[in-house]
Scaffold this motif. Sequence first.
Motif, PDB file in Angstrom:
ATOM      1  N   GLY A  48       0.822  -1.200   0.000  1.00 24.50           N
ATOM      2  CA  GLY A  48       0.000   0.000   0.000  1.00 24.50           C
ATOM      3  C   GLY A  48       0.851   1.242   0.000  1.00 24.50           C
ATOM      4  O   GLY A  48       2.076   1.169  -0.087  1.00 24.50           O
ATOM      5  N   GLY A 188      16.077   4.053  -9.396  1.00 25.01           N
ATOM      6  CA  GLY A 188      15.774   3.057  -8.374  1.00 25.01           C
ATOM      7  C   GLY A 188      16.927   2.731  -7.438  1.00 25.01           C
ATOM      8  O   GLY A 188      17.989   3.362  -7.454  1.00 25.01           O
ATOM      9  N   GLY A 363      13.051   9.313  -6.028  1.00 22.21           N
ATOM     10  CA  GLY A 363      12.763   7.898  -5.785  1.00 22.21           C
ATOM     11  C   GLY A 363      13.848   7.210  -4.978  1.00 22.21           C
ATOM     12  O   GLY A 363      14.600   7.844  -4.233  1.00 22.21           O
TER      13      GLY A 363
HETATM   14  C1  LIG Z   1       9.025  -7.156  -3.906  1.00 22.96           C
HETATM   15  C2  LIG Z   1       8.877  -5.698  -3.561  1.00 22.96           C
HETATM   16  C3  LIG Z   1       7.742  -5.269  -2.885  1.00 22.96           C
HETATM   17  C4  LIG Z   1       7.599  -3.921  -2.525  1.00 22.96           C
HETATM   18  N1  LIG Z   1       6.476  -3.528  -1.857  1.00 22.96           N
HETATM   19  C5  LIG Z   1       6.306  -2.223  -1.527  1.00 22.96           C
HETATM   20  C6  LIG Z   1       5.102  -1.764  -0.885  1.00 22.96           C
HETATM   21  O1  LIG Z   1       4.189  -2.536  -0.637  1.00 22.96           O
HETATM   22  N2  LIG Z   1       4.993  -0.447  -0.579  1.00 22.96           N
HETATM   23  C7  LIG Z   1       6.001   0.443  -0.856  1.00 22.96           C
HETATM   24  O2  LIG Z   1       5.867   1.620  -0.540  1.00 22.96           O
HETATM   25  N3  LIG Z   1       7.135   0.053  -1.475  1.00 22.96           N
HETATM   26  C8  LIG Z   1       7.314  -1.256  -1.816  1.00 22.96           C
HETATM   27  N4  LIG Z   1       8.461  -1.659  -2.453  1.00 22.96           N
HETATM   28  C9  LIG Z   1       9.480  -0.642  -2.773  1.00 22.96           C
HETATM   29  C10 LIG Z   1       9.013   0.209  -3.940  1.00 22.96           C
HETATM   30  O3  LIG Z   1       8.423  -0.607  -4.916  1.00 22.96           O
HETATM   31  C11 LIG Z   1      10.198   0.947  -4.544  1.00 22.96           C
HETATM   32  O4  LIG Z   1      10.947   1.552  -3.552  1.00 22.96           O
HETATM   33  C12 LIG Z   1       9.784   2.083  -5.445  1.00 22.96           C
HETATM   34  O5  LIG Z   1       8.703   1.719  -6.224  1.00 22.96           O
HETATM   35  C13 LIG Z   1      10.976   2.518  -6.270  1.00 22.96           C
HETATM   36  O6  LIG Z   1      10.530   3.341  -7.330  1.00 22.96           O
HETATM   37  P1  LIG Z   1      11.591   4.032  -8.288  1.00 22.96           P
HETATM   38  O7  LIG Z   1      10.797   4.622  -9.392  1.00 22.96           O
HETATM   39  O8  LIG Z   1      12.484   4.898  -7.500  1.00 22.96           O
HETATM   40  O9  LIG Z   1      12.501   2.831  -8.818  1.00 22.96           O
HETATM   41  P2  LIG Z   1      12.125   1.463  -9.697  1.00 22.96           P
HETATM   42  O10 LIG Z   1      10.696   1.197  -9.548  1.00 22.96           O
HETATM   43  O11 LIG Z   1      13.108   0.497  -9.237  1.00 22.96           O
HETATM   44  O12 LIG Z   1      12.405   1.964 -11.162  1.00 22.96           O
HETATM   45  C14 LIG Z   1      13.705   2.209 -11.652  1.00 22.96           C
HETATM   46  C15 LIG Z   1      13.607   2.342 -13.163  1.00 22.96           C
HETATM   47  O13 LIG Z   1      14.843   2.789 -13.706  1.00 22.96           O
HETATM   48  C16 LIG Z   1      15.226   1.966 -14.816  1.00 22.96           C
HETATM   49  N5  LIG Z   1      16.694   2.076 -14.924  1.00 22.96           N
HETATM   50  C17 LIG Z   1      17.629   1.751 -14.002  1.00 22.96           C
HETATM   51  N6  LIG Z   1      18.866   2.082 -14.438  1.00 22.96           N
HETATM   52  C18 LIG Z   1      18.704   2.643 -15.666  1.00 22.96           C
HETATM   53  C19 LIG Z   1      19.609   3.216 -16.616  1.00 22.96           C
HETATM   54  N7  LIG Z   1      20.922   3.294 -16.370  1.00 22.96           N
HETATM   55  N8  LIG Z   1      19.109   3.689 -17.786  1.00 22.96           N
HETATM   56  C20 LIG Z   1      17.765   3.640 -18.049  1.00 22.96           C
HETATM   57  N9  LIG Z   1      16.872   3.125 -17.174  1.00 22.96           N
HETATM   58  C21 LIG Z   1      17.333   2.642 -15.994  1.00 22.96           C
HETATM   59  C22 LIG Z   1      14.672   0.606 -14.424  1.00 22.96           C
HETATM   60  O14 LIG Z   1      14.562  -0.272 -15.507  1.00 22.96           O
HETATM   61  C23 LIG Z   1      13.305   1.028 -13.869  1.00 22.96           C
HETATM   62  O15 LIG Z   1      12.404   1.263 -14.925  1.00 22.96           O
HETATM   63  C24 LIG Z   1       8.623  -2.993  -2.845  1.00 22.96           C
HETATM   64  C25 LIG Z   1       9.766  -3.419  -3.548  1.00 22.96           C
HETATM   65  C26 LIG Z   1       9.898  -4.757  -3.906  1.00 22.96           C
HETATM   66  C27 LIG Z   1      11.136  -5.190  -4.652  1.00 22.96           C
END
Ligand SMILES: Cc1cc2nc3c(=O)[nH]c(=O)nc-3n(C[C@H](O)[C@H](O)[C@H](O)COP(=O)(O)OP(=O)(O)OC[C@H]3O[C@@H](n4cnc5c(N)ncnc54)[C@H](O)[C@@H]3O)c2cc1C
Length: 399
Positions: A48, A188, A363
């Motif tokens: 959530g 990420g 993020g």
């Molecule tokens: C199994 C699991 C369950 C989770 N459950 C929850 C939950 O219930 N609630 C909650 O709050 N959080 C949860 N989290 C954590 C949450 O999902 C993440 O912290 C958050 O969504 C991260 O978002 P982000 O956009 O920062 O990174 P990500 O969603 O990791 O996206 C990173 C993006 O960058 C791209 N990328 C990376 N390097 C490069 C590059 N050099 N060039 C181009 N593209 C690149 C990747 O392909 C991806 O598209 C969970 C995580 C996991 C693994």
Amino acid sequence: MRTSYKIVIVGSGAAGLMAAIQASQTEGCALITDGPLGHSNSVMAQGGLQLPQATAESEERFYEDILRSARGEADPRLVQNFVRQVAPTVAALERWGLTLDRDERGQIIRRLAGGLSEPRIVSVRDQIGPAIMKVLLHKVRSCDLELLEHRRVVSIEQVRGGSFRLRLRTPEDVEEELEAKAVVVCTGGISYREALKRRTHTTNPPNGNHVLFDHLEAMGLPMVHRDYFQYQPFGIVRTAVNGVGKAVPESIVNFPVRLLDRYGREIGEVRQDRYALTQLMFTLAREGRTAEDSEGNRGFWLTLADIDPADVARTFPKLHQYLVRERLLGQNVLVFPFLHYYLGGFKISPDCASSIPGLFLAGEITGGLHGRNRLMGNGITDSLVHGRIAGESACAYVK
Ligand SMILES: Cc1cc2nc3c(=O)[nH]c(=O)nc-3n(C[C@H](O)[C@H](O)[C@H](O)COP(=O)(O)OP(=O)(O)OC[C@H]3O[C@@H](n4cnc5c(N)ncnc54)[C@H](O)[C@@H]3O)c2cc1C
């Protein structure tokens, strides 16, 4: 593909898509992602997101909960701004089609989780990640920006006039180059690579998130809490293959489960926050209190046999489906903390600016909001809120 853009967003998780939607108000934007659009950890979120009530008292409690959970190590300016920006961010998602779970009176259903002083976890049939990503993907496809998939950004350098040159690599190892006035990095966390280093299990699937991270670190971009990572307490030890495994979603603590050691003794309160619970589990493991299953795996018994399947099916249907699919219902399952989330990262100010003008971050790649411990639901909430802010800041920067 052009060779010059006003704003480039890197990554297509919750942070990147949100940033791209905001940034697309400026003409000449592109989003670059190293897989298919939307391929990310964000889609895996189940538990959530955190949404305080629309009152000053509720926002104040949210602020206090984050600081307490962070063990005093969060950046109060970031937390304050974050708390204020959650409601408008969720409102935007609802306008774009997100339907949060509501009760029969139409009120949003809020639930408790470890470390929360009041119910604040909201969801969409306890599958928040897929629901949010569906809405964001639909929205971003209707926006005026270029979507460049299957390209990994391997370096970002500042060139004349303060613009940036980005080097990209395709899966076929073809190199490309482009320039941008502003860049928003949303690539990420690095838990997968860290788990390999620590030779421990992780919930994070294999990814290349560390590539740009390493490059930015080598550039000397300031960081906070470089070595802070978070563990999820309920990693199912028998599911780990090549270090990557599944975890029982933490929404399980809404049911009367316990954690037992090798002697069948309860080890402590399962509803305490992640940091406290996982530290307790590590301490007891060092004291030799882990149990062992028939395959020689070690951990603590999570008493799923104690819960009523009908109760789970009624209140958490997706959790119920998951437990059925994984054949976990009606039995106790051996669990141990799995590396889950990167708490540290690059330092940002509340407007998501880094120390380099024109370079914004949002993020899980950023640090400072969660300090020593992230509250459940604040991962995807952080990415959404700061993705939105970073997109707006990039627009203001290039104006
Ligand atoms: C199994 C699991 C369950 C989770 N459950 C929850 C939950 O219930 N609630 C909650 O709050 N959080 C949860 N989290 C954590 C949450 O999902 C993440 O912290 C958050 O969504 C991260 O978002 P982000 O956009 O920062 O990174 P990500 O969603 O990791 O996206 C990173 C993006 O960058 C791209 N990328 C990376 N390097 C490069 C590059 N050099 N060039 C181009 N593209 C690149 C990747 O392909 C991806 O598209 C969970 C995580 C996991 C693994």
